[in-house]
Motif scaffolding. Sequence first.
Motif, PDB file in Angstrom:
ATOM      1  N   LEU A 542      -3.093  -1.325   9.430  1.00 56.67           N
ATOM      2  CA  LEU A 542      -3.651  -2.516   8.757  1.00 56.67           C
ATOM      3  C   LEU A 542      -2.683  -3.696   8.816  1.00 56.67           C
ATOM      4  O   LEU A 542      -2.959  -4.751   8.241  1.00 56.67           O
ATOM      5  CB  LEU A 542      -3.974  -2.184   7.306  1.00 56.67           C
ATOM      6  CG  LEU A 542      -5.147  -1.215   7.076  1.00 56.67           C
ATOM      7  CD1 LEU A 542      -5.285  -0.906   5.593  1.00 56.67           C
ATOM      8  CD2 LEU A 542      -6.446  -1.792   7.620  1.00 56.67           C
ATOM      9  N   ASN A 543      -1.496  -3.492   9.462  1.00 59.47           N
ATOM     10  CA  ASN A 543      -0.492  -4.561   9.633  1.00 59.47           C
ATOM     11  C   ASN A 543       0.065  -5.016   8.279  1.00 59.47           C
ATOM     12  O   ASN A 543       0.318  -6.200   8.077  1.00 59.47           O
ATOM     13  CB  ASN A 543      -1.089  -5.751  10.399  1.00 59.47           C
ATOM     14  CG  ASN A 543       0.017  -6.625  10.995  1.00 59.47           C
ATOM     15  OD1 ASN A 543       1.109  -6.116  11.311  1.00 59.47           O
ATOM     16  ND2 ASN A 543      -0.227  -7.908  11.138  1.00 59.47           N
ATOM     17  N   ILE A 544       0.271  -4.111   7.358  1.00 60.93           N
ATOM     18  CA  ILE A 544       0.847  -4.423   6.045  1.00 60.93           C
ATOM     19  C   ILE A 544       2.366  -4.290   6.144  1.00 60.93           C
ATOM     20  O   ILE A 544       2.869  -3.291   6.667  1.00 60.93           O
ATOM     21  CB  ILE A 544       0.287  -3.481   4.966  1.00 60.93           C
ATOM     22  CG1 ILE A 544      -1.210  -3.802   4.773  1.00 60.93           C
ATOM     23  CG2 ILE A 544       1.025  -3.618   3.657  1.00 60.93           C
ATOM     24  CD1 ILE A 544      -1.916  -2.887   3.802  1.00 60.93           C
ATOM     25  N   PRO A 545       3.134  -5.281   5.650  1.00 61.97           N
ATOM     26  CA  PRO A 545       4.606  -5.246   5.751  1.00 61.97           C
ATOM     27  C   PRO A 545       5.185  -4.024   5.050  1.00 61.97           C
ATOM     28  O   PRO A 545       4.618  -3.524   4.088  1.00 61.97           O
ATOM     29  CB  PRO A 545       5.042  -6.544   5.052  1.00 61.97           C
ATOM     30  CG  PRO A 545       3.847  -7.423   5.114  1.00 61.97           C
ATOM     31  CD  PRO A 545       2.660  -6.531   5.054  1.00 61.97           C
ATOM     32  N   GLU A 546       6.360  -3.599   5.564  1.00 63.92           N
ATOM     33  CA  GLU A 546       6.960  -2.350   5.039  1.00 63.92           C
ATOM     34  C   GLU A 546       7.340  -2.485   3.566  1.00 63.92           C
ATOM     35  O   GLU A 546       7.220  -1.536   2.805  1.00 63.92           O
ATOM     36  CB  GLU A 546       8.181  -1.992   5.879  1.00 63.92           C
ATOM     37  CG  GLU A 546       8.771  -0.625   5.501  1.00 63.92           C
ATOM     38  CD  GLU A 546       9.756  -0.124   6.544  1.00 63.92           C
ATOM     39  OE1 GLU A 546      10.720   0.547   6.151  1.00 63.92           O
ATOM     40  OE2 GLU A 546       9.553  -0.398   7.732  1.00 63.92           O
ATOM     41  N   LYS A 547       7.793  -3.657   3.110  1.00 61.15           N
ATOM     42  CA  LYS A 547       8.163  -3.799   1.691  1.00 61.15           C
ATOM     43  C   LYS A 547       6.948  -3.636   0.788  1.00 61.15           C
ATOM     44  O   LYS A 547       7.046  -3.087  -0.317  1.00 61.15           O
ATOM     45  CB  LYS A 547       8.829  -5.152   1.461  1.00 61.15           C
ATOM     46  CG  LYS A 547       7.921  -6.361   1.723  1.00 61.15           C
ATOM     47  CD  LYS A 547       8.641  -7.660   1.389  1.00 61.15           C
ATOM     48  CE  LYS A 547       7.719  -8.877   1.602  1.00 61.15           C
ATOM     49  NZ  LYS A 547       8.394 -10.131   1.259  1.00 61.15           N
ATOM     50  N   ASN A 548       5.785  -4.115   1.259  1.00 58.49           N
ATOM     51  CA  ASN A 548       4.561  -3.930   0.478  1.00 58.49           C
ATOM     52  C   ASN A 548       4.081  -2.485   0.538  1.00 58.49           C
ATOM     53  O   ASN A 548       3.458  -1.983  -0.411  1.00 58.49           O
ATOM     54  CB  ASN A 548       3.474  -4.870   0.976  1.00 58.49           C
ATOM     55  CG  ASN A 548       3.761  -6.325   0.619  1.00 58.49           C
ATOM     56  OD1 ASN A 548       4.666  -6.581  -0.153  1.00 58.49           O
ATOM     57  ND2 ASN A 548       3.028  -7.251   1.179  1.00 58.49           N
ATOM     58  N   ILE A 549       4.337  -1.812   1.681  1.00 59.37           N
ATOM     59  CA  ILE A 549       3.973  -0.388   1.790  1.00 59.37           C
ATOM     60  C   ILE A 549       4.732   0.411   0.743  1.00 59.37           C
ATOM     61  O   ILE A 549       4.183   1.313   0.109  1.00 59.37           O
ATOM     62  CB  ILE A 549       4.270   0.135   3.205  1.00 59.37           C
ATOM     63  CG1 ILE A 549       3.301  -0.506   4.223  1.00 59.37           C
ATOM     64  CG2 ILE A 549       4.168   1.642   3.267  1.00 59.37           C
ATOM     65  CD1 ILE A 549       3.570  -0.114   5.661  1.00 59.37           C
ATOM     66  N   ALA A 550       6.020   0.081   0.546  1.00 59.84           N
ATOM     67  CA  ALA A 550       6.812   0.795  -0.474  1.00 59.84           C
ATOM     68  C   ALA A 550       6.206   0.608  -1.856  1.00 59.84           C
ATOM     69  O   ALA A 550       6.115   1.554  -2.645  1.00 59.84           O
ATOM     70  CB  ALA A 550       8.254   0.295  -0.441  1.00 59.84           C
ATOM     71  N   LEU A 551       5.754  -0.619  -2.158  1.00 58.02           N
ATOM     72  CA  LEU A 551       5.143  -0.868  -3.476  1.00 58.02           C
ATOM     73  C   LEU A 551       3.808  -0.155  -3.602  1.00 58.02           C
ATOM     74  O   LEU A 551       3.502   0.436  -4.649  1.00 58.02           O
ATOM     75  CB  LEU A 551       4.956  -2.377  -3.677  1.00 58.02           C
ATOM     76  CG  LEU A 551       6.243  -3.203  -3.773  1.00 58.02           C
ATOM     77  CD1 LEU A 551       5.926  -4.686  -3.808  1.00 58.02           C
ATOM     78  CD2 LEU A 551       7.042  -2.811  -5.012  1.00 58.02           C
ATOM     79  N   MET A 552       2.991  -0.195  -2.566  1.00 60.86           N
ATOM     80  CA  MET A 552       1.642   0.393  -2.638  1.00 60.86           C
ATOM     81  C   MET A 552       1.684   1.914  -2.716  1.00 60.86           C
ATOM     82  O   MET A 552       0.798   2.541  -3.301  1.00 60.86           O
ATOM     83  CB  MET A 552       0.810  -0.052  -1.437  1.00 60.86           C
ATOM     84  CG  MET A 552       0.568  -1.549  -1.400  1.00 60.86           C
ATOM     85  SD  MET A 552      -0.406  -2.081   0.018  1.00 60.86           S
ATOM     86  CE  MET A 552      -2.059  -1.768  -0.549  1.00 60.86           C
ATOM     87  N   THR A 553       2.723   2.520  -2.111  1.00 58.66           N
ATOM     88  CA  THR A 553       2.840   3.993  -2.176  1.00 58.66           C
ATOM     89  C   THR A 553       3.773   4.424  -3.294  1.00 58.66           C
ATOM     90  O   THR A 553       4.052   5.616  -3.419  1.00 58.66           O
ATOM     91  CB  THR A 553       3.368   4.536  -0.833  1.00 58.66           C
ATOM     92  OG1 THR A 553       4.639   3.920  -0.543  1.00 58.66           O
ATOM     93  CG2 THR A 553       2.386   4.275   0.271  1.00 58.66           C
ATOM     94  N   ASP A 554       4.268   3.452  -4.108  1.00 58.83           N
ATOM     95  CA  ASP A 554       5.149   3.748  -5.247  1.00 58.83           C
ATOM     96  C   ASP A 554       6.373   4.531  -4.776  1.00 58.83           C
ATOM     97  O   ASP A 554       6.743   5.554  -5.357  1.00 58.83           O
ATOM     98  CB  ASP A 554       4.382   4.540  -6.313  1.00 58.83           C
ATOM     99  CG  ASP A 554       5.117   4.519  -7.656  1.00 58.83           C
ATOM    100  OD1 ASP A 554       5.986   3.649  -7.838  1.00 58.83           O
ATOM    101  OD2 ASP A 554       4.828   5.384  -8.497  1.00 58.83           O
TER     102      ASP A 554
END
Length: 591
Positions: A542-554
Amino acid sequence: MKKLTFIYLGIVIATLCSCNGRKMMAQLDEISKIADDNPDSALTLLSKFDTDKNEWGKSDRMHYELIRLKAENKSGIKFTSDSIIKDVVDYYKDNGNANEKMLAYYLLGRAYSDMEEAPEALQAYYDAISMADTTNTSCDFRTLTVVYGQMSRIFHKQNLPHDEIWALRHYVEYIRRNESQKDYIMAKEQLIRPYYLLNKKDSVLNLINNTYSSLKQLGEYQEAADAIVVSISIYLERGDLAKAKNAMDIFENESGLFDEYGNIAKGRESYYCTKGLYELAVNQLGPAEYYFRKAIKYGYLSEGYKGLLSIYREKHNIDSVDCFSRLYEAAQDSLHNKMQIDAIHQMSTLYNYSRSQKEAEQEREKAQERLYLLSVIAFVAIVLLIIVFVIVWLYRKNQKEKKTRIAELEDTLNSAKNQRNVIQEELRILKEKDYEGIIAIKEKQEIELTRRIELLETENINTRKNISTERIDHLEDFLDSAISQKFIKKATSKSERINPTVSEWNLLISQFSKDLPATYESFGQGKSLSQLEQRICILLILNIPEKNIALMTDSYASTVSNAKSRANEKLYGKKDAHSLKNNLINGLQRS
């Protein structure tokens, strides 16, 4: 967030309109989730079932009542009867999962608490604790935490500080594991009450100072100042006026509880007694008298009259000393009478509970005797039924075997006859030396077999084409789907709640497996991906940045990087994390 809540409620209402018996349990579970944070909205949704619930099966009715009582309790509606919740508890003793059993017993305890039946409430809370499966990751720790909190309040009201400390320690531990740092600090603050009752003033001061400094570090200055108020009385008792004055200044200037005229917020007027004691200790008799009279005005008679008595003793005013001595004595008598009435009420409650427990034990013994008799009768009946069943089964099996044997013999006989007819026909042709006739027959059989082979090959090719068509990935369909756009919006919009819910994760995975079946299947081949690795791969697509991936996956950034490296090695045999995204995209383009 309010807009999202209304949208979610609208979706649930629309779904409810089309629900049937098979979906009822799932719909009630969705309403239960709403009740956790919006109990009034949950009650509105549940009211739509009032006219239909009597037509449901028992499991749906009991689940409905459990969710309704949960929502009412969270809305602050007091229990006036325990009849319905008792029926719910009786049902969930033998049905439902651990969380439902715990919730049922917790609500029974809340009913007894509202009806001022403390022993029964405590027993229900103990039962709720015994039902909790804390080893399961799906355990409802939120309800378990509240159970311990309610128990601590009953122990405090019953003047049982050691039991209160036991309950609060469990309460604090579950707050620490599942709630915010501020909630954890505020939970530990509640230990001040039982330690104060035990006269462990040093422990109380340590708790107060730790709470004050911890809340200040979080920037919660008003709550920190409010936490310090109990220490003022302890410092006054010890004659440490400097520390008492420092604590008073912090409380009055930083708590936000005082107006511009120095009046404290409603419900906190007992502070006027503390203020009066300080003024009396520094020999400011005028201000001390002002605060004691103010305390009397708000109903603190015993403390107020005692303070005024001390002031007039200092002033050597015999008439006022005599007057306030009588008033203080009357206030103390009134307080003593109230304490006696409360003690008698508690003893009466305990007596009634003990008597009801004894009667219940007698009834339980009688029920066990009846149950034993019924069990013997049932056992004999079951044995007889089994014997009858076995006899019937053996008879039918024997008859079926006979019929099968007859059918097999008939098939064998018919096959033998057909073979004999074929041989006789071939012998006849050979005897007549009609070789051309035999060749024609064989050529005809060859043509028929060739035609059948061609049909089977065509069907096999078509089937293989259908199978390969079903496994084609459609990346554009996935990217354009509503759930994918929702996740992208979560990652880019500041107003969105970035942490997806479990339901949203499930929807995303389902959409991914539908639109990208080949890629999804590869996630489970060989060394299959873990849940975290799978989610990270989808978010990268989905081209989501890695820093946001960390937040979304807690997760921490290092955790995400390690998971990417593991996923890259499992899928493509490469141990680095950086190339995973390109490998995923390239793989999709090739498919």
